[in-house]
Structures are given as structure tokens and as C-alpha cells.
Design a protein around this motif. Structure first.
Motif, short mmCIF file in Angstrom:
data_model
loop_
_atom_site.label_atom_id
_atom_site.label_comp_id
_atom_site.label_asym_id
_atom_site.label_seq_id
_atom_site.Cartn_x
_atom_site.Cartn_y
_atom_site.Cartn_z
N ALA A 66 3.00 13.14 -27.27
CA ALA A 66 3.68 12.01 -27.52
C ALA A 66 5.45 12.52 -28.32
O ALA A 66 5.74 11.79 -28.43
CB ALA A 66 3.60 10.95 -28.74
N GLY A 67 6.10 13.59 -27.32
CA GLY A 67 7.05 14.37 -28.35
C GLY A 67 7.80 13.03 -28.17
O GLY A 67 9.24 13.23 -28.94
N TRP A 68 8.28 13.00 -27.22
CA TRP A 68 9.63 12.47 -26.72
C TRP A 68 9.31 10.59 -27.24
O TRP A 68 10.30 9.94 -27.91
CB TRP A 68 9.58 11.90 -25.01
CG TRP A 68 8.63 10.92 -24.74
CD1 TRP A 68 6.96 10.91 -24.15
CD2 TRP A 68 8.48 9.03 -24.90
NE1 TRP A 68 6.16 10.11 -23.63
CE2 TRP A 68 7.01 9.02 -24.30
CE3 TRP A 68 8.96 8.64 -24.51
CZ2 TRP A 68 7.25 7.16 -23.91
CZ3 TRP A 68 8.93 7.27 -24.63
CH2 TRP A 68 8.09 6.29 -24.26
N LYS A 69 8.59 10.51 -27.98
CA LYS A 69 7.83 9.03 -28.88
C LYS A 69 9.00 9.35 -30.46
O LYS A 69 8.90 8.67 -30.88
CB LYS A 69 7.27 8.94 -28.86
CG LYS A 69 6.29 7.94 -27.58
CD LYS A 69 5.06 7.42 -27.30
CE LYS A 69 4.81 7.02 -26.61
NZ LYS A 69 3.00 6.30 -25.71
N THR A 70 8.99 10.43 -30.55
CA THR A 70 8.78 10.36 -31.87
C THR A 70 10.80 10.44 -32.13
O THR A 70 12.03 11.35 -31.18
CB THR A 70 8.74 12.01 -32.30
OG1 THR A 70 7.19 12.29 -32.29
CG2 THR A 70 9.43 12.59 -33.65
N PRO A 71 11.53 9.42 -32.88
CA PRO A 71 12.86 9.31 -33.65
C PRO A 71 13.61 10.74 -33.56
O PRO A 71 12.83 11.75 -34.65
CB PRO A 71 13.06 8.29 -33.64
CG PRO A 71 11.85 7.84 -33.68
CD PRO A 71 10.58 8.38 -33.73
N HIS A 72 14.75 11.30 -32.99
CA HIS A 72 15.66 12.31 -33.51
C HIS A 72 15.89 11.78 -35.13
O HIS A 72 16.26 10.70 -35.37
CB HIS A 72 16.94 12.95 -32.85
CG HIS A 72 17.32 13.90 -32.91
ND1 HIS A 72 18.23 14.14 -33.95
CD2 HIS A 72 17.08 14.84 -32.65
CE1 HIS A 72 18.79 15.30 -33.84
NE2 HIS A 72 18.01 15.89 -32.91
N PRO A 73 16.72 13.28 -36.41
CA PRO A 73 16.53 12.63 -37.34
C PRO A 73 18.00 12.01 -37.54
O PRO A 73 17.98 10.67 -38.16
CB PRO A 73 16.44 13.95 -38.41
CG PRO A 73 15.50 14.47 -37.71
CD PRO A 73 15.49 14.43 -36.41
N ALA A 74 19.06 12.37 -36.67
CA ALA A 74 20.24 11.39 -36.25
C ALA A 74 20.56 10.96 -35.71
O ALA A 74 21.64 10.05 -35.35
CB ALA A 74 21.22 12.96 -36.06
N LEU A 75 19.40 10.04 -35.12
CA LEU A 75 19.50 8.84 -34.37
C LEU A 75 20.37 7.76 -34.85
O LEU A 75 20.84 7.15 -33.94
CB LEU A 75 18.36 8.36 -34.34
CG LEU A 75 18.24 7.64 -32.47
CD1 LEU A 75 19.08 8.15 -31.69
CD2 LEU A 75 16.32 6.94 -32.33
N ALA A 76 19.80 7.31 -36.35
CA ALA A 76 20.78 6.25 -36.74
C ALA A 76 22.01 6.71 -37.04
O ALA A 76 22.70 5.94 -37.25
CB ALA A 76 20.11 6.01 -38.34
#
Length: 475
Positions: A66-76
């Protein structure tokens, strides 16, 4: 994915990207994995079955983990259209680019990695731009951009080449450079279409970063006020005659021709290698793409002999004989394609070569000898086939290939092709390579063209609802 608008612009973008890549690299397919929002399932948009056969790897990457489901910290903090790249899934024979964005949570684009690709760089930049366009489309509501992305992606070849060059030069030299890439590429294509006294351009033209010209030594330099400006394509084409068929290089700073040099070129140099009607674009030592008739193409213009190599592996010949035959056939085919004349090579896999109707030699020519190979290359221009044994010897030339009518004949392909089909259908231990005068290469065995390609089914005129990855994996 239930919105008809979103389904339509994704479908149009996919179609535009496929059309553009097909003109740049030959017939191509495109696929997309997409989850628009965090928590959404991953949808598969693959109308031409590009991902078929890669199910185990896709299940491992996107279902078992499920690695792709984790939002990147800089996404926002991302601006609309910006992408945080995701790791390449590493599917064999495919190029991929994707990542996360604020408006389209996760996307991964795929296309074929053609065997004659000069460099995957421009194609990857193309996929990156497709991801950015999709991120912008999903951030805008309404129908304002319904078909805009499709048209942009369809005609992105020139910009993809430029984007890749800019990226690589930034890695090498840093972002603060003076050489402008767009005018440089315009000049390269313009000169490639400019004939001088009926002759197509030949020679090398190098575009050097102006700050590095002081590091070079020149055989001939031109005063600044008398340097031919790059805008004057015909004048620059005349100067290119000074480096035809020579180790010299014409040097430009991106604005004008500054001189002629045999010196080593500094890093970050863009090189146009003109070879008549076509040429190659290089960045330092890397061949980026080819060009012909004012258009960039991804092909390295080498004949694709993969099917011939596979047939040799199944033939029972020794490894040395296989390598010799590959070298011999590659040399003759390359020469025929460059000179644009047709030829036929009949490779005999029998221990004792058969007798063919044609011009017989008193003593077979050993084509491992360079002089004999050059002679065989010249003999290939004569009507008829070269008869080459499995040991790499030329036994006959100007041979007639005949046989009974077989299924699969095509009058549009000419006499060489159809004669080879008939002949190999009656002789299982023969492989025939047919080079047409307009450069296509066909490899035929047992009455079947091994290089034949099925036509991809066109995309449907409507945008079907894409399946979820788990349902797609179950078929």
C-alpha cells in the motif's frame, strides 16, 4: 471516475498521447493507472491491452503493498499541475512515469519502449507532461479544457526533445546557461531541409555554451562582425560544406557560426550530425533522436533483426556461426538501407547448402573476411538473392527464389517479399531477409513473416467506465 466529463477528458488525453507517440516512435499504445483522490481504488485505463502479461508485477506493486496510497508530506503544498514523481514500476519493455499531485492523487502512465529507440528521455518527458496535463484538467471543473490536453499531447514531440535537453544540460552545467534550446533546434531542422546545389547537408554542427568557447582551440575562427548568423539558414548550410566527410566540426554559440575546430567539445554541447536526407541529434555523447524532412523521430534507423537472432538461436548452429551471421547480415542490411536499394539474403541453415538457381562462384566467399563482405555488399545490388550458408560463406548471388502460391501473399509488398514467402514455405531450413528500397526489413521463415505486426484496434469513440485494478486482474 463516475463523472462523464472526467472520463471524456482522460479518454481524449490518452488518444492524443497515443497519436503523438505513434508519429514520433512508430505505432504505440498507452495505458494509465489512476486514483483521483486519497482512498479511491486504482482504476486501469488500458484500451489496447498494453499491460497484458504484466499482471503479477502490477498485483505485487499496487495490491500486495500500500505504499502508493500513502500521501507524500509535501502534497498539500503543491501547485496545480505539479507532480511528485513515484518510482518506476519497472515493467519489462515499457516506459513509465507517474506520481502524486494535489488534484489527481496518484497516476502512472505507460507506453512501449521500442527496440530502435535512440534514447528514452524524450518519451519520458512526454509522459511527464501528460501527467501534468491530467493534474491540471482534474483541478478545473467544467468543459473548458475538454480537448485541449489531447491536442497539446499529440503535437509535443519537438517540446519533448527540448525538455529532455534542458533537463540534462541543467544537471551538467546548472540552470544558469545562455544557449537557448528552442532556436537551436529550429536551426538544426531548418538546415536539414536546406540543399546546396541539390545536395543534402553532411557534417557536424556543434552548439557550444558561449561561456565555454574560450576553452576551445579553433582551426579557423571568424571575426564577430563577420560571423554567419544562425537565422540565415542558407548561409550556414554553405559553411557546412567545410566539414563534410572530415573530422572537423562547425562551431556555433547559438546565435552565429564562430569557427571550425577539431578540438574536443566541452560538456553540455548540442550536436547535429547531418548524414544526407537524415541526421542525428546528440547531447555530448548521447544520441537523443534522429531527424528527417524537418521532423524529429525517436528511431536510431537501425534494422530490427531481433527475430532473425531468435531464429538463429533455435537453428542449432554454433555460437560462433550465429555471431558471424548476425554481423554479416547486419552489415549488408545496413548498407542497403543507407543506399536505399532493395536486396534479398537467403540464409541456408543446412549442413550442406542446397543448389539455387543463380550465379555460382567457383569458390565460396568467406564473409568473415572484410574484403569479401564488401564485395558481397556490392553484389546485393544485383537483382536476385545472396545465398549465404550457415558458416557465413557466399555460395551464389542473383539467385531466383520460387515456389507455389501460399496464404499471406500481398501484392502491395512487391516481388521480393512474395517470392520469399513462397520459397521459405517449401524450404523450412531457410531464413530470408528482404530489404525494400523504401527501408522496411522483413524476416521470413516457413512461409511466415516473423516481423509482421498486428494492427492495434483503434480506441472506441466513447469513454467506457474503467475497471478497478483488482477486477482487471481477475479478468
Amino acid at each position: 471516475m463516475k463523472s462523464p466529463y472526467r472520463s471524456l477528458f482522460i479518454h481524449n488525453s490518452l488518444d492524443g498521447l497515443r497519436e503523438g507517440l505513434s508519429h514520433f516512435s512508430g505505432p504505440s499504445r498507452v495505458a494509465l493507472l489512476l486514483a483521483l483522490a486519497p482512498g479511491d481504488p486504482l482504476h486501469v485505463i488500458d484500451p489496447q491491452q498494453l499491460l497484458n502479461g504484466h499482471e503479477p508485477r502490477l498485483e505485487e506493486l499496487y495490491c500486495s503493498t500500500a505504499g502508493w496510497k500513502t500521501p507524500h508530506p509535501a502534497l498539500a503544498c503543491l501547485r496545480s499541475g505539479d507532480i511528485i514523481p513515484a518510482p518506476d514500476p519497472g515493467l519489462t519493455g515499457l516506459l513509465a512515469f507517474g506520481g502524486q499531485s494535489s488534484s489527481a492523487f496518484f497516476q502512472m502512465w505507460f507506453t512501449e519502449q521500442h527496440p530502435d529507440l535512440c534514447s528514452p528521455g524524450p518519451t519520458l518527458r512526454w509522459l511527464e507532461h501528460a501527467a501534468g496535463q491530467l493534474a491540471q484538467d482534474t483541478a478545473i471543473s467544467g468543459t473548458l479544457r475538454n480537448s485541449t490536453s489531447a491536442f497539446v499531447l499529440q503535437s509535443y514531440a519537438f517540446h519533448a526533445v527540448r525538455d529532455y535537453i534542458v533537463d540534462q544540460r541543467n544537471y551538467t552545467l546548472g540552470p544558469d546557461t545562455q544557449l537557448r534550446v528552442y532556436p537551436t533546434l529550429d536551426a538544426i531542422l531548418g538546415i536539414s531541409c536546406t540543399r546546396e546545389e541539390g545536395a543534402w547537408p553532411c557534417g557536424r554542427l556543434a552548439f557550444v555554451e558561449p561561456s565555454m568557447l574560450c576553452r576551445m582551440s579553433f582551426m579557423a575562427g571568424f571575426p564577430r562582425m563577420e560571423q554567419p548568423v544562425l537565422r540565415n539558414l542558407r548561409h550556414c548550410r554553405k559553411f557546412l560544406q567545410a566539414v563534410e566527410c572530415a573530422p572537423r566540426t562547425l562551431i556555433s554559440d547559438g546565435r552565429s557560426i564562430v569557427g571550425i575546430s577539431c578540438d574536443a567539445l566541452p560538456p553540455g554541447t548540442i550536436i547535429a550530425d547531418y548524414q544526407g536526407r537524415h541526421g542525428f541529434l546528440l547531447l555530448d555523447d548521447e544520441v537523443i533522436c534522429s531527424f528527417e524532412e524537418g521532423v524529429f523521430h525517436s528511431t536510431n534507423r537501425r534494422a530490427n533483426l531481433v527475430q532473425f537472432e531468435e531464429a538463429l538461436l533455435e537453428s542449432g548452429l554454433t555460437e560462433d556461426h550465429q555471431l558471424n551471421l548476425m554481423r554479416i547480415v547486419s552489415h549488408i542490411v545496413r548498407h542497403a538501407r543507407e543506399r536505399k536499394h532493395g536486396c534479398t539474403l537467403a540464409v541456408d541453415l543446412r549442413a550442406v547448402p542446397r543448389n539455387l538457381a543463380g550465379q555460382t562462384l567457383q569458390t565460396p566467399l568467406d564473409l568473415r573476411c572484410e574484403d569479401h563482405l564488401r564485395l558481397a555488399t556490392s553484389l546485393s545490388k544485383i537483382d536476385g538473392a545472396l545465398h549465404i550458408s550457415g558458416t557465413g560463406e557466399l555460395h551464389n548471388f542473383a539467385c531466383l527464389l520460387d515456389g507455389r502460391t501460399v496464404p499471406g501473399e500481398n501484392r502491395a509488398r512487391g516481388a521480393r517479399f512474395n517470392s520469399a514467402l513462397r520459397f521459405t514455405a517449401a524450404n523450412d531450413d531457410m531464413i530470408v531477409i528482404v530489404v525494400s528500397s523504401d527501408r522496411p526489413v522483413s524476416i521470413i521463415q516457413r512461409g511466415i513473416e516473423l516481423t509482421a505486426r498486428c494492427e492495434w484496434s483503434p480506441l472506441p469513440g466513447f469513454a467506457p467506465q474503467p475497471p478497478v485494478l483488482e477486477d482487471w486482474l481477475r479478468g
